[in-house]
Design a protein around this motif. Structure first.
Motif, mmCIF file in Angstrom:
data_model
loop_
_atom_site.group_PDB
_atom_site.id
_atom_site.type_symbol
_atom_site.label_atom_id
_atom_site.label_comp_id
_atom_site.label_asym_id
_atom_site.label_seq_id
_atom_site.Cartn_x
_atom_site.Cartn_y
_atom_site.Cartn_z
ATOM 1 N N ASN A 97 0.668 -1.189 0.171
ATOM 2 C CA ASN A 97 0.612 -0.170 -0.653
ATOM 3 C C ASN A 97 0.293 0.982 -0.097
ATOM 4 N N ARG A 98 0.414 2.568 -0.882
ATOM 5 C CA ARG A 98 1.404 3.682 -0.629
ATOM 6 C C ARG A 98 0.413 4.771 0.411
ATOM 7 N N GLY A 99 -0.719 4.415 1.069
ATOM 8 C CA GLY A 99 -1.227 4.776 1.907
ATOM 9 C C GLY A 99 -1.955 6.505 1.882
ATOM 10 N N VAL A 112 -7.528 4.432 -10.397
ATOM 11 C CA VAL A 112 -5.989 4.198 -11.159
ATOM 12 C C VAL A 112 -5.296 3.129 -10.385
ATOM 13 N N LEU A 113 -3.812 3.039 -11.345
ATOM 14 C CA LEU A 113 -3.172 2.348 -10.364
ATOM 15 C C LEU A 113 -2.523 2.017 -9.448
ATOM 16 N N PHE A 114 -2.372 3.187 -8.793
ATOM 17 C CA PHE A 114 -2.066 3.768 -7.802
ATOM 18 C C PHE A 114 -2.235 3.437 -6.546
ATOM 19 N N ARG A 120 -7.713 -5.224 -6.003
ATOM 20 C CA ARG A 120 -7.760 -4.719 -7.694
ATOM 21 C C ARG A 120 -6.782 -3.547 -8.591
ATOM 22 N N TRP A 121 -5.890 -3.733 -7.460
ATOM 23 C CA TRP A 121 -4.623 -3.316 -7.995
ATOM 24 C C TRP A 121 -3.967 -4.520 -9.142
ATOM 25 N N ARG A 122 -3.952 -5.743 -8.228
ATOM 26 C CA ARG A 122 -3.179 -6.531 -8.676
ATOM 27 C C ARG A 122 -3.716 -6.558 -10.666
ATOM 28 N N VAL A 124 -5.945 -5.430 -12.478
ATOM 29 C CA VAL A 124 -5.235 -3.780 -12.810
ATOM 30 C C VAL A 124 -3.811 -4.306 -13.679
ATOM 31 N N ARG A 125 -3.140 -4.391 -12.697
ATOM 32 C CA ARG A 125 -1.485 -3.882 -13.406
ATOM 33 C C ARG A 125 -1.499 -4.580 -14.238
ATOM 34 N N TYR A 126 -2.092 -6.560 -13.853
ATOM 35 C CA TYR A 126 -1.151 -7.776 -15.128
ATOM 36 C C TYR A 126 -2.037 -7.614 -16.464
ATOM 37 N N GLN A 369 6.274 6.698 -0.817
ATOM 38 C CA GLN A 369 5.887 6.149 0.517
ATOM 39 C C GLN A 369 5.070 5.002 -0.041
ATOM 40 N N ARG A 370 5.070 4.213 1.262
ATOM 41 C CA ARG A 370 4.245 2.812 1.556
ATOM 42 C C ARG A 370 3.735 2.783 3.029
ATOM 43 N N LYS A 371 2.459 2.288 2.184
ATOM 44 C CA LYS A 371 2.003 1.776 4.011
ATOM 45 C C LYS A 371 2.390 1.068 4.654
ATOM 46 N N ASN A 436 7.645 -4.545 -7.185
ATOM 47 C CA ASN A 436 6.571 -4.748 -7.581
ATOM 48 C C ASN A 436 5.318 -3.322 -8.100
ATOM 49 N N ARG A 437 5.719 -2.786 -7.888
ATOM 50 C CA ARG A 437 4.711 -1.258 -7.756
ATOM 51 C C ARG A 437 5.641 -0.221 -8.608
ATOM 52 N N ILE A 438 7.000 -0.907 -9.541
ATOM 53 C CA ILE A 438 8.163 0.110 -10.393
ATOM 54 C C ILE A 438 7.059 0.218 -11.286
ATOM 55 N N CYS A 439 7.376 1.390 -11.849
ATOM 56 C CA CYS A 439 6.703 2.421 -12.409
ATOM 57 C C CYS A 439 6.108 1.973 -14.089
ATOM 58 N N ILE A 440 4.770 1.991 -14.150
ATOM 59 C CA ILE A 440 4.424 0.669 -15.023
ATOM 60 C C ILE A 440 5.262 1.603 -16.210
HETATM 61 C C1 HEM Z 1 10.143 10.191 -16.595
HETATM 62 C C2 HEM Z 1 9.370 10.322 -16.742
HETATM 63 C C3 HEM Z 1 8.458 9.462 -15.215
HETATM 64 C C4 HEM Z 1 9.393 8.988 -13.709
HETATM 65 C C5 HEM Z 1 11.021 9.588 -13.796
HETATM 66 C C6 HEM Z 1 7.769 8.110 -13.238
HETATM 67 C C7 HEM Z 1 8.591 8.011 -11.895
HETATM 68 C C8 HEM Z 1 7.440 6.631 -11.313
HETATM 69 C C9 HEM Z 1 7.400 6.079 -9.455
HETATM 70 C C10 HEM Z 1 8.690 6.994 -8.968
HETATM 71 C C11 HEM Z 1 6.704 6.043 -8.688
HETATM 72 C C12 HEM Z 1 6.090 5.228 -7.567
HETATM 73 C C13 HEM Z 1 6.615 3.686 -7.868
HETATM 74 C C14 HEM Z 1 6.856 3.247 -6.189
HETATM 75 O O1 HEM Z 1 5.535 4.044 -5.523
HETATM 76 O O2 HEM Z 1 7.699 2.242 -6.090
HETATM 77 C C15 HEM Z 1 5.350 5.341 -10.905
HETATM 78 C C16 HEM Z 1 4.686 4.966 -11.084
HETATM 79 C C17 HEM Z 1 3.600 5.171 -11.604
HETATM 80 N N1 HEM Z 1 3.934 5.576 -12.767
HETATM 81 FE FE1 HEM Z 1 5.906 6.175 -13.536
HETATM 82 N N2 HEM Z 1 7.266 7.966 -13.737
HETATM 83 C C18 HEM Z 1 6.931 8.130 -15.089
HETATM 84 C C19 HEM Z 1 6.511 7.891 -16.212
HETATM 85 C C20 HEM Z 1 5.359 7.367 -16.176
HETATM 86 C C21 HEM Z 1 4.484 7.824 -17.583
HETATM 87 C C22 HEM Z 1 4.868 7.966 -18.953
HETATM 88 C C23 HEM Z 1 2.906 6.281 -17.322
HETATM 89 C C24 HEM Z 1 2.169 6.070 -17.951
HETATM 90 C C25 HEM Z 1 2.116 6.315 -19.227
HETATM 91 C C26 HEM Z 1 3.507 6.006 -16.144
HETATM 92 C C27 HEM Z 1 2.965 5.701 -14.889
HETATM 93 C C28 HEM Z 1 2.640 5.043 -13.969
HETATM 94 C C29 HEM Z 1 1.959 4.095 -12.382
HETATM 95 C C30 HEM Z 1 0.324 3.999 -13.534
HETATM 96 C C31 HEM Z 1 2.728 4.215 -11.969
HETATM 97 C C32 HEM Z 1 1.737 3.482 -10.728
HETATM 98 C C33 HEM Z 1 2.727 1.885 -10.597
HETATM 99 C C34 HEM Z 1 1.482 1.153 -9.667
HETATM 100 O O3 HEM Z 1 1.311 1.147 -8.728
HETATM 101 O O4 HEM Z 1 1.468 -0.047 -9.830
HETATM 102 N N3 HEM Z 1 4.817 6.721 -15.216
HETATM 103 N N4 HEM Z 1 5.980 6.569 -11.402
#
Ligand code: HEM
Length: 493
Positions: A97-99, A112-114, A120-122, A124-126, A369-371, A436-440
């Motif tokens: 959780n991000r909290g 949203v995926l946040f 629900r997250w799992r 949608v992410r998949y 952030q995580r909770k 697992n929650r790296i930026c998609i």
């Molecule tokens: C330079 C551009 C970007 C940076 C620096 C960035 C960085 C990040 C970071 C740090 C997170 C949080 C990871 C975590 O909490 O461990 C994140 C999550 C996310 N990002 Fe990005 N992001 C970028 C661009 C994008 C783009 C272009 C998209 C979509 C088209 C996107 C979609 C998402 C989504 C959907 C999440 C949530 C993932 C989840 O919770 O499963 N991001 N991003």
């Protein structure tokens, strides 16, 4: 009457105890150094939360963990990279959780995926992840490349554009996301005329109100729910209606464009999304698809525009690096006769090093952030983390820690050369998070940034200047500097 009065007084005392006394000195009692007043300092101050976390990180050089309070709630800044790995990956079940709580009536934010709801997250992410495979991105590349060329025309035909470089770059990144979500066709005259630039900008620009909402959502979730606050209420009906309309037209015309709308239709054709292991089901409704598309704007426009801006600002102060990059770009463009493909973009290896170093020096998401959802123990130091405690991973501070990056304020792309890249510490480089929650959207963002910079630097060079920001804007997650200046100079043909 007496009974009711006693009841009210008890409720008030209980609330005071719960919010202001119970967790007072929570960390001190556990022999962990603590800092008070951070939420207030952030809400009323002029700095980003990431900078405040960095100051705290540096004030306790000997400590691996520093306690603080998000409002009344205990939070912990963790420094040890093994513990960071445990939070982001190894012990994911305790920290998925991000909290940041959302309300069900907030149709966009809640889907949203946040999101916080694990099941629900799992699912949608998949289901959404395949949008960002290299194969899909290669199919989409013609859209991104067209946007990068339109961006150059936009600058050339609009003398004022680069007087506000962040706005111009934001126009490019938002337009590129618009085109990748909604596609382009033969009638698209200029992709830079995106109708979503204003919408995305209003939804992402930090303000006192948005910072307060984020703080409230993560520190007083019950109050946040009671007040039914929305993050994206202003954009809700406008955006959902547009997506609904586009989906309807696309289904009718059976028109394939390799964009996100194509993927939405494929998902909807597959029917109910189901996790076979748990039986959990979710309908891929138009609203759910709209929320994902909306979040691409929120997550991708500002972050990518700032990443490009920081690259350009550092190039302005480092003429030797700029010269080497120009040479690499010129060689590739000449070889392909100015018709760049995704393979040509992949050949820009020095550009990768430059961008990686800009991500290090200026991680646009400066704090993660995580909770804790299940009481657990961090592996190094065996610190017990109780349910509901928030964990702060101070990306910006780690990226500027001398221990991991000697001379950390120096812009040095060589840190990411093939010879040196193995020195980058595991979990000590987190521009896109990890686990697992790296930026998609990381691959999408990198490609969009590279193709935009390639075209821009093919046509322009930069006036020399030194970039030394005093502080960044007061944002909850991000490192922003929307007022920073660069001067573009056309290159001789
Ligand atoms: C330079 C551009 C970007 C940076 C620096 C960035 C960085 C990040 C970071 C740090 C997170 C949080 C990871 C975590 O909490 O461990 C994140 C999550 C996310 N990002 Fe990005 N992001 C970028 C661009 C994008 C783009 C272009 C998209 C979509 C088209 C996107 C979609 C998402 C989504 C959907 C999440 C949530 C993932 C989840 O919770 O499963 N991001 N991003």
């Amino acid at each position: 009457m007496l009974f009711i009065t006693l009841l009210v007084i008890s409720a008030i005392l209980l609330t005071i105890y719960k919010f202001f006394i119970k967790d007072r000195h929570y960390w001190k009692k556990r022999n962990i150094p603590e800092v008070q007043g951070i939420t207030w300092k952030f809400i009323t101050g002029k700095k980003s939360l990431a900078e405040i976390h960095k100051e705290i990180y540096n004030s306790y050089p000997e400590d691996d963990n520093i306690g603080l309070y998000n409002g009344p709630k205990p939070a912990l800044i963790i420094k040890n990279l093994e513990n960071i790995q445990a939070v982001l990956l190894g012990d994911f079940q305790s920290f998925f959780n991000r909290g940041i709580n959302t309300n069900q009536n907030d149709k966009l934010a809640d889907s949203v995926l946040f999101m916080e709801d694990y099941e629900r997250w799992r699912i949608v992410r998949y289901k959404i992840s395949p949008v960002f495979t290299m194969k899909k991105l290669k199919n989409m590349f013609y859209i991104m490349e067209r946007c990068a060329r339109d961006f150059i025309d936009f600058i050339e035909n609009n003398q004022e554009a680069m007087s506000k470089p962040f706005n111009a770059l934001y126009t490019y990144t938002t337009a590129s996301i618009t085109a990748s979500v909604f596609g382009i066709d033969a009638n698209t005259e200029n992709t830079m005329d995106s109708p979503f630039i204003d919408m995305a900008s209003k939804a992402t620009a930090p303000s006192f109100i948005t910072n307060l909402k984020f703080s409230l959502a993560s520190t007083f979730p019950k109050l946040f729910k009671l007040l039914k606050l929305k993050f994206f209420g202003d954009q809700e009906s406008y955006f959902i209606n547009i997506v609904k309309q586009v989906l309807k037209e696309r289904r009718r015309d059976n028109d394939k464009r390799h964009d996100f709308i194509d993927t939405c239709i494929e998902l909807q054709n597959e029917g109910v999304m189901q996790n076979v292991a748990t039986g959990y089901q979710l309908i891929p409704s138009d609203e759910l698809m709209a929320a994902q598309a909306f979040f691409f704007f929120i997550a991708g426009s500002d972050t990518s525009a700032h990443s490009m801006l920081f690259v350009l600002l550092e190039l302005s102060g480092n003429p030797e690096i700029l010269k080497r990059l120009h040479k690499e770009i010129d060689d590739v463009f000449e070889k392909c006769n100015e018709k760049i493909t995704v393979d040509d973009i992949e050949e820009l290896k020095y550009m990768d090093m430059v961008i990686n170093e800009a991500f290090r020096k200026y991680p646009t998401i400066g704090t993660i952030q995580r909770k804790c959802t299940k009481t657990t123990t961090l592996p190094v130091g065996e610190v017990k983390i109780e349910k509901d405690v928030q964990i702060i991973i101070p990306t910006y501070a780690i990226h500027r820690d001398e221990k991991y990056y000697p001379n950390p304020d120096l812009f040095d792309p060589e840190r990411f050369s093939p010879k040196n890249i193995s020195n980058i510490p595991k979990y000590g480089y987190l521009p896109f998070g990890e686990g697992n929650r790296i930026c998609i959207g990381a691959r999408f963002a990198r490609l969009q940034i590279k193709v935009g910079l390639a075209w821009l630097l093919r046509r322009y060079t930069l006036k020399e200047q030194v970039y030394e920001p005093k502080c960044f804007e007061p944002s909850f997650f991000a490192l922003r500097d929307t007022g920073a200046r660069i001067d573009l100079i056309p290159r001789k043909a």
